[in-house]
Design an enzyme around this catalytic site. Structure first.
Site, PDB file in Angstrom:
ATOM      1  N   ASP A   1      43.284  46.571  48.394  1.00  0.00           N
ATOM      2  CA  ASP A   1      42.569  45.947  47.115  1.00  0.00           C
ATOM      3  C   ASP A   1      43.775  44.564  47.138  1.00  0.00           C
ATOM      4  OD1 ASP A   1      43.994  47.408  46.002  1.00  0.00           O
ATOM      5  OD2 ASP A   1      43.081  47.686  44.328  1.00  0.00           O
TER       6      ASP A   1
ATOM      7  N   GLU B   1      33.411  50.932  41.385  1.00  0.00           N
ATOM      8  CA  GLU B   1      33.765  49.725  42.125  1.00  0.00           C
ATOM      9  C   GLU B   1      33.187  49.570  42.374  1.00  0.00           C
ATOM     10  OE1 GLU B   1      36.551  49.808  44.173  1.00  0.00           O
ATOM     11  OE2 GLU B   1      37.235  52.302  43.480  1.00  0.00           O
TER      12      GLU B   1
ATOM     13  N   TYR C   1      35.333  47.053  52.172  1.00  0.00           N
ATOM     14  CA  TYR C   1      35.919  47.538  51.133  1.00  0.00           C
ATOM     15  C   TYR C   1      35.730  48.477  50.207  1.00  0.00           C
ATOM     16  CZ  TYR C   1      38.327  48.177  46.288  1.00  0.00           C
ATOM     17  OH  TYR C   1      39.434  48.570  45.581  1.00  0.00           O
TER      18      TYR C   1
END
Length: 352
Positions: free
Chosen positions: A150, A49, A132
């Site tokens: 996203d 990520e 996020y």
């Protein structure tokens, strides 16, 4: 006419599609793996990520494989030398991510005994992990009901609900729609499924609407506006900056390099000594050479684009005596691949 989106039906349809069409990722535990009792490794999910922030899957794959091969656990990464990690990261860009990668790994080891916390709020306290990334780790690594938004998911939501508010103003509306669809059942698989849908079916320019599992519910498909969405507020033109780098090589082949300050662009990375990067009318030698020598200006220039500006570098080269002062890296230890892309472009130009 379109079917009314049902928060219960849509996730089930998407998960059925994902079970058959999930992309293969080196960090992903797919549906078949989960059925065999294999669970995701939070370290690998976190690593992927961080790398995937503003970077494509195609670019990240090789970097990820190199990192987890060299540092297979968060403890191994935490114990690594800063320069080694920054060297492996070279070329991936957004170098603050690499600095935070080390800070985060060391905090996980020092504060959490080498185990990534499963608590969402605790994840947010780790360096480099924002809303996020915390949501992605919580959902994918720990199968908790958190919504991941996203660019792919934004596009899917904008089209599914025919939302014409331009980004970034539309983010809160798109998040609300995405949250309403996030199921309690298999939230980790669902998060990856909706990202896969955007990456492979609901693509930016040529969406494959006829094979989309949500085609019957898509408002933009019904109105024919899918290609227009999501709308985006026009970006301001990027300014142009100029600078100079100085490539000094000793007679024994060693190169003069410097480690850039931790803060700022390319922070913590190896680079060539040089001038500040300033907005000016045209390229010209700037700054003061790091050592006295007969400097020659190379034909050609380095052009590179960062997030907020374009850059043109003038490249100056010189051969200097063996006894020259400075931080020289011996020829046998110098690896151009350890340089960030813009600095490697300057080296490549010097080798022509």
């Amino acid at each position: 006419m379109r079917d009314t989106p049902d928060p219960k039906t849509l996730p089930l349809l998407l998960l059925d599609w994902y079970d058959l069409h999930a992309r293969k990722m080196p960090w992903r535990v797919g549906p078949d793996d989960r059925r065999q009792g294999i669970t995701p490794d939070p370290y690998r999910i976190w690593m992927s990520e961080i790398m995937l922030q503003q970077t494509t899957v195609a670019t990240v794959r090789d970097y990820f494989q190199r990192f987890v091969t060299r540092w297979p656990t968060v403890a191994a990464l935490a114990a690594a030398e800063d320069a080694e990690v920054m060297g492996e990261w070279a070329g991936l860009g957004y170098y603050a991510r690499a600095r935070n990668l080390l800070k985060c790994a060391r905090m996980v080891v020092d504060v959490h005994d080498g185990v990534f916390p499963s608590d969402h709020d605790m994840l947010l306290k780790l360096p480099g992990i924002g809303p996020y990334t915390a949501a992605a780790i919580s959902a994918i690594a720990f199968d908790q009901r958190h919504t991941v938004l996203d660019g792919n998911v934004e596009r899917v939501m904008a089209r599914l609900y025919d939302i014409h508010t331009p980004l970034p103003a539309a983010k809160s509306e798109l998040m609300a729609k995405a949250e309403a669809l996030t199921p309690a059942l298999r939230p980790g698989d669902y998060a990856q499924a909706v990202m896969d849908l955007g990456a492979t079916i609901c693509s930016p320019k040529s969406p494959a609407c006829e094979i989309c599992p949500w085609r019957a519910f898509c408002a933009a498909r019904c109105t024919g506006t899918q290609i227009e969405l999501p709308r985006k507020t026009p970006k301001k033109p990027k300014p142009l900056r100029h600078g100079t780098v100085y490539l000094a090589q000793r007679e024994d082949g060693a190169w003069l390099l410097e480690t850039r300050p931790d803060k700022g662009l390319l922070g913590g990375m190896l680079g060539w000594p040089g001038s500040d990067w300033t907005e000016s009318a045209e390229p010209r030698p700037l700054g003061t050479p790091p050592v006295a020598a007969e400097w020659q200006k190379l034909t050609g220039e380095v052009r590179h684009t960062f997030t907020h500006f374009h850059l043109i570098l003038t490249v100056m080269v010189a051969t200097v005596p063996k006894n020259s002062a400075g931080s020289f890296v011996p020829r046998n230890k110098f690896r151009p691949s350890d340089l960030p892309t813009v600095m490697r472009k300057a080296y490549d130009l010097s080798q022509i």
